[in-house]
Design a protein around this motif. Structure first.
Motif, PDB file in Angstrom:
ATOM      1  N   VAL A  53     -25.409  26.979  18.123  1.00 17.08           N
ATOM      2  CA  VAL A  53     -24.835  26.348  16.945  1.00 17.08           C
ATOM      3  C   VAL A  53     -23.419  26.913  16.759  1.00 17.08           C
ATOM      4  CG1 VAL A  53     -25.268  25.824  14.502  1.00 17.08           C
ATOM      5  CG2 VAL A  53     -27.163  26.234  16.012  1.00 17.08           C
ATOM      6  N   GLY A  54     -22.603  26.857  17.837  1.00 13.85           N
ATOM      7  CA  GLY A  54     -21.252  27.434  17.782  1.00 13.85           C
ATOM      8  C   GLY A  54     -20.282  26.498  17.089  1.00 13.85           C
ATOM      9  N   GLN A  55     -19.315  27.083  16.342  1.00 15.68           N
ATOM     10  CA  GLN A  55     -18.326  26.279  15.633  1.00 15.68           C
ATOM     11  C   GLN A  55     -17.308  25.716  16.609  1.00 15.68           C
ATOM     12  OE1 GLN A  55     -17.908  25.565  12.188  1.00 15.68           O
ATOM     13  NE2 GLN A  55     -16.254  24.263  12.960  1.00 15.68           N
ATOM     14  N   TYR A  56     -17.011  24.426  16.477  1.00 15.28           N
ATOM     15  CA  TYR A  56     -15.935  23.809  17.250  1.00 15.28           C
ATOM     16  C   TYR A  56     -14.636  24.158  16.521  1.00 15.28           C
ATOM     17  CZ  TYR A  56     -13.024  20.209  19.335  1.00 15.28           C
ATOM     18  OH  TYR A  56     -12.016  19.555  19.982  1.00 15.28           O
ATOM     19  N   GLY A 111     -25.138  18.574   3.626  1.00 17.91           N
ATOM     20  CA  GLY A 111     -24.312  19.442   4.471  1.00 17.91           C
ATOM     21  C   GLY A 111     -24.966  19.676   5.826  1.00 17.91           C
ATOM     22  N   PHE A 112     -26.267  19.850   5.824  1.00 20.35           N
ATOM     23  CA  PHE A 112     -27.024  20.088   7.053  1.00 20.35           C
ATOM     24  C   PHE A 112     -26.907  18.871   7.987  1.00 20.35           C
ATOM     25  CE2 PHE A 112     -31.079  19.922   9.445  1.00 20.35           C
ATOM     26  CZ  PHE A 112     -30.995  21.144  10.109  1.00 20.35           C
ATOM     27  N   TRP A 113     -27.036  17.700   7.391  1.00 22.04           N
ATOM     28  CA  TRP A 113     -26.914  16.435   8.137  1.00 22.04           C
ATOM     29  C   TRP A 113     -25.521  16.368   8.791  1.00 22.04           C
ATOM     30  CZ3 TRP A 113     -26.306  11.139   5.176  1.00 22.04           C
ATOM     31  CH2 TRP A 113     -26.309  10.092   6.095  1.00 22.04           C
ATOM     32  N   ASP A 114     -24.492  16.737   8.016  1.00 18.52           N
ATOM     33  CA  ASP A 114     -23.119  16.720   8.514  1.00 18.52           C
ATOM     34  C   ASP A 114     -22.940  17.730   9.667  1.00 18.52           C
ATOM     35  OD1 ASP A 114     -20.516  15.757   8.443  1.00 18.52           O
ATOM     36  OD2 ASP A 114     -19.831  17.336   7.097  1.00 18.52           O
ATOM     37  N   ASP A 115     -23.447  18.944   9.451  1.00 17.96           N
ATOM     38  CA  ASP A 115     -23.327  19.991  10.483  1.00 17.96           C
ATOM     39  C   ASP A 115     -24.023  19.579  11.773  1.00 17.96           C
ATOM     40  OD1 ASP A 115     -21.858  21.794   8.976  1.00 17.96           O
ATOM     41  OD2 ASP A 115     -23.620  22.805   8.163  1.00 17.96           O
ATOM     42  N   MET A 116     -25.234  19.035  11.638  1.00 20.43           N
ATOM     43  CA  MET A 116     -26.003  18.634  12.827  1.00 20.43           C
ATOM     44  C   MET A 116     -25.269  17.524  13.579  1.00 20.43           C
ATOM     45  SD  MET A 116     -28.541  20.589  13.112  1.00 20.43           S
ATOM     46  CE  MET A 116     -29.494  19.811  14.386  1.00 20.43           C
ATOM     47  N   THR A 117     -24.661  16.598  12.817  1.00 20.32           N
ATOM     48  CA  THR A 117     -23.939  15.497  13.451  1.00 20.32           C
ATOM     49  C   THR A 117     -22.733  16.046  14.224  1.00 20.32           C
ATOM     50  OG1 THR A 117     -24.599  14.189  11.540  1.00 20.32           O
ATOM     51  CG2 THR A 117     -22.949  13.207  12.971  1.00 20.32           C
ATOM     52  N   LYS A 118     -22.014  17.025  13.613  1.00 17.41           N
ATOM     53  CA  LYS A 118     -20.855  17.632  14.290  1.00 17.41           C
ATOM     54  C   LYS A 118     -21.294  18.278  15.603  1.00 17.41           C
ATOM     55  CE  LYS A 118     -18.193  18.743  10.192  1.00 17.41           C
ATOM     56  NZ  LYS A 118     -18.037  19.728   9.134  1.00 17.41           N
ATOM     57  N   LEU A 119     -22.437  18.961  15.560  1.00 17.65           N
ATOM     58  CA  LEU A 119     -22.934  19.640  16.757  1.00 17.65           C
ATOM     59  C   LEU A 119     -23.237  18.646  17.866  1.00 17.65           C
ATOM     60  CD1 LEU A 119     -25.367  22.363  15.416  1.00 17.65           C
ATOM     61  CD2 LEU A 119     -23.270  22.683  16.716  1.00 17.65           C
ATOM     62  N   ARG A 120     -23.871  17.551  17.464  1.00 18.86           N
ATOM     63  CA  ARG A 120     -24.242  16.550  18.462  1.00 18.86           C
ATOM     64  C   ARG A 120     -22.999  15.877  19.047  1.00 18.86           C
ATOM     65  NH1 ARG A 120     -27.579  13.546  15.159  1.00 18.86           N
ATOM     66  NH2 ARG A 120     -28.984  15.137  14.426  1.00 18.86           N
ATOM     67  N   ILE A 127     -20.573  13.314   9.741  1.00 19.90           N
ATOM     68  CA  ILE A 127     -20.964  12.004   9.223  1.00 19.90           C
ATOM     69  C   ILE A 127     -19.754  11.349   8.555  1.00 19.90           C
ATOM     70  CG2 ILE A 127     -23.419  12.518   8.923  1.00 19.90           C
ATOM     71  CD1 ILE A 127     -22.903  13.134   5.994  1.00 19.90           C
ATOM     72  N   SER A 128     -19.826  10.039   8.333  1.00 25.95           N
ATOM     73  CA  SER A 128     -18.676   9.340   7.755  1.00 25.95           C
ATOM     74  C   SER A 128     -18.460   9.819   6.319  1.00 25.95           C
ATOM     75  CB  SER A 128     -18.930   7.833   7.762  1.00 25.95           C
ATOM     76  OG  SER A 128     -19.910   7.524   6.793  1.00 25.95           O
ATOM     77  N   PRO A 129     -17.186   9.826   5.853  1.00 23.28           N
ATOM     78  CA  PRO A 129     -16.915  10.243   4.473  1.00 23.28           C
ATOM     79  C   PRO A 129     -17.741   9.440   3.473  1.00 23.28           C
ATOM     80  CG  PRO A 129     -14.865   9.953   5.671  1.00 23.28           C
ATOM     81  CD  PRO A 129     -15.964   9.501   6.582  1.00 23.28           C
ATOM     82  N   ARG A 130     -17.992   8.170   3.802  1.00 24.13           N
ATOM     83  CA  ARG A 130     -18.764   7.294   2.918  1.00 24.13           C
ATOM     84  C   ARG A 130     -20.205   7.794   2.761  1.00 24.13           C
ATOM     85  NH1 ARG A 130     -18.963   0.917   3.807  1.00 24.13           N
ATOM     86  NH2 ARG A 130     -18.090   0.286   1.823  1.00 24.13           N
ATOM     87  N   GLY A 263     -20.972  26.887   7.279  1.00 21.14           N
ATOM     88  CA  GLY A 263     -21.127  25.464   7.576  1.00 21.14           C
ATOM     89  C   GLY A 263     -21.150  24.643   6.292  1.00 21.14           C
ATOM     90  N   ASP A 264     -21.194  23.312   6.455  1.00 14.31           N
ATOM     91  CA  ASP A 264     -21.245  22.438   5.267  1.00 14.31           C
ATOM     92  C   ASP A 264     -22.544  22.639   4.503  1.00 14.31           C
ATOM     93  OD1 ASP A 264     -18.919  21.474   6.266  1.00 14.31           O
ATOM     94  OD2 ASP A 264     -19.396  19.377   5.853  1.00 14.31           O
TER      95      ASP A 264
END
Ligand code: 57M
Length: 358
Positions: A53-56, A111-120, A127-130, A263-264
């Motif tokens: 789960v490394g930060q980009y 936030g978790f959803w956003d972090d997981m999406t970034k990782l993938r 995730i989209s701002p919307r 993370g988010d």
């Protein structure tokens, strides 16, 4: 749970009476959350490393290149410790405690959803701002509905220094509250760009709100200080204790040079919760003082973007949010962090000083 099991024993052994005291249980919650964090931290960080789960890291600020690979989503550890500690020390019959957990957990889930999406995606888009805004607004609306419908709560807006003048916003209080939580979560998220920069002021704001919330739930103190009284809200002080303890425990590892980022899942959850705590103790406007650092970081982005558009491409700051401006001026990271902490300590004290100035 301790409250439910041990407080009733007070009729036989008077020493168990301490489990009735909010102050005692808040301190218990703080220490518990802090100790769990420090104990599980190394294993948790090792696990994050193992599952990669490394930060980009973006390359715009060169000093940050060395941070590549630092695991993120440490906010999960904060959530876990808060939850364990609240379940252990709080009166679980308190609806205000559950409402606070709803915001804490709900914002954390987005936030978790956003972090997981970034990782993938292997990049910092998420995730989209919307979707992000939609999710946050949905959780905040649910929490606001529960608060607004609560018979003990009021939609009056208490204005500091206005000698009891408190206009009733009525139904408009709902969007106002939603805005406060969503804005606060985004402001903490923007600030979370240097080691310990977001968690330090967040812990401090948690402490200030713990004091305000304790007072708001106490009939005598509110009468003395001319503050609104909300019966039962004082129990959330126990949540604040867990929040402060888990925050300090996280800072143990996030302190410069950080071994983990929140993370988010951390920043959105902590920020949204600060907004909700301000609503609970009717200190909505004081939030801007307690969280003045977060406000300044957000304003720096607004000024930067507006100035860029207005001048057709010129920058007001070297880079926004504000901490990047100072980094690019060559000030060492640890110095910026400590100076920002000093600023937020002063702001916290200013907010507390308003207690007697009503
Ligand atoms: C969060 N995230 C960090 C970490 C953390 C509109 C624009 C202003 C948005 C803003 C933005 O994206 N903000 C969102 C910033 C990132 O941290 C991760 O994100 C989580 C929080 N969401 O927990 O997982 C990086 O921050 C550093 N960091 C630490 N220590 C920590 O304890 O060093 C984080 C936590 C990490 C690490 O390097 O990778 C982030 O900054 O990306 N965008 C920006 O902030 C960008 N600013 C910008 O583009 N400014 C422009 C305009 C648009 C205003 C300008 O001034 O012209 C900067 N982001 C980065 N580099 N990475 C630009 C420079």
């Amino acid at each position: 749970m301790l409250y439910h099991f041990l407080a009733p024993l007070a009729s036989d052994v008077s020493a168990f009476n301490v489990f009735r005291y909010i102050t005692f249980r808040s301190m218990g919650a703080l220490i518990t959350a802090m100790v769990i964090s420090v104990l599980i931290g190394p294993a948790f960080i090792a696990l994050l490393h193992r599952i990669k789960v490394g930060q980009y890291i973006l390359s715009d600020v060169k000093a940050h290149a060395a941070k590549a690979g630092t695991p993120t989503m440490g906010g999960l550890m904060i959530m876990l410790c808060v939850l364990a500690s609240v379940l252990l020390w709080a009166d679980l019959g308190s609806r205000y405690v559950w409402q606070t957990l709803l915001v804490f957990g709900g914002f954390g889930a987005i936030g978790f959803w956003d972090d997981m999406t970034k990782l993938r995606q292997h990049q910092n888009k998420g995730i989209s701002p919307r979707a992000k805004m939609g999710g946050l607004v949905l959780i905040a609306s649910l929490a606001m509905y529960l608060l607004y419908a609560d018979p003990g709560y009021t939609s009056r807006l208490y204005i500091p220094f206005a000698k009891g003048w408190a206009p009733d916003l009525g139904v408009l209080y709902l969007p106002f509250g939603v805005f406060l939580m969503v804005a606060s979560s985004n402001a903490v998220n923007l600030t979370d760009g240097l080691d310990g920069l977001a968690i330090g002021p967040t812990v401090l704001a948690g402490l200030v709100f713990a004091i305000f919330i304790y007072i708001t739930g106490n009939a005598k103190l509110t009468q003395y200080l001319y503050l609104p009284y909300i019966p039962g809200v004082g129990e959330v002080t126990v949540f604040c204790g867990a929040f402060i303890g888990a925050g300090l425990g996280f800072l143990w590892f996030n302190a410069y040079p950080a071994q983990v980022f929140m993370g988010d899942v951390g920043s959105l959850s902590l920020g949204g919760t600060l907004g909700f705590l301000a609503l609970l103790c009717k200190q909505e406007l004081i939030l801007a003082v307690v969280g003045g650092l977060f406000v300044a970081e957000t304003l720096s982005v607004i000024v930067q973007v507006s100035y860029f558009k207005w001048t057709g491409g010129k920058r007001f700051f070297r880079m926004a949010p504000l901490h990047h401006h100072f980094e690019l001026k060559g000030i060492p990271e640890s110095k910026i962090i400590i100076r920002f902490w000093i600023t937020s300590i002063i702001l916290g004290l200013v907010a507390l000083s308003t207690l007697k100035l009503r």
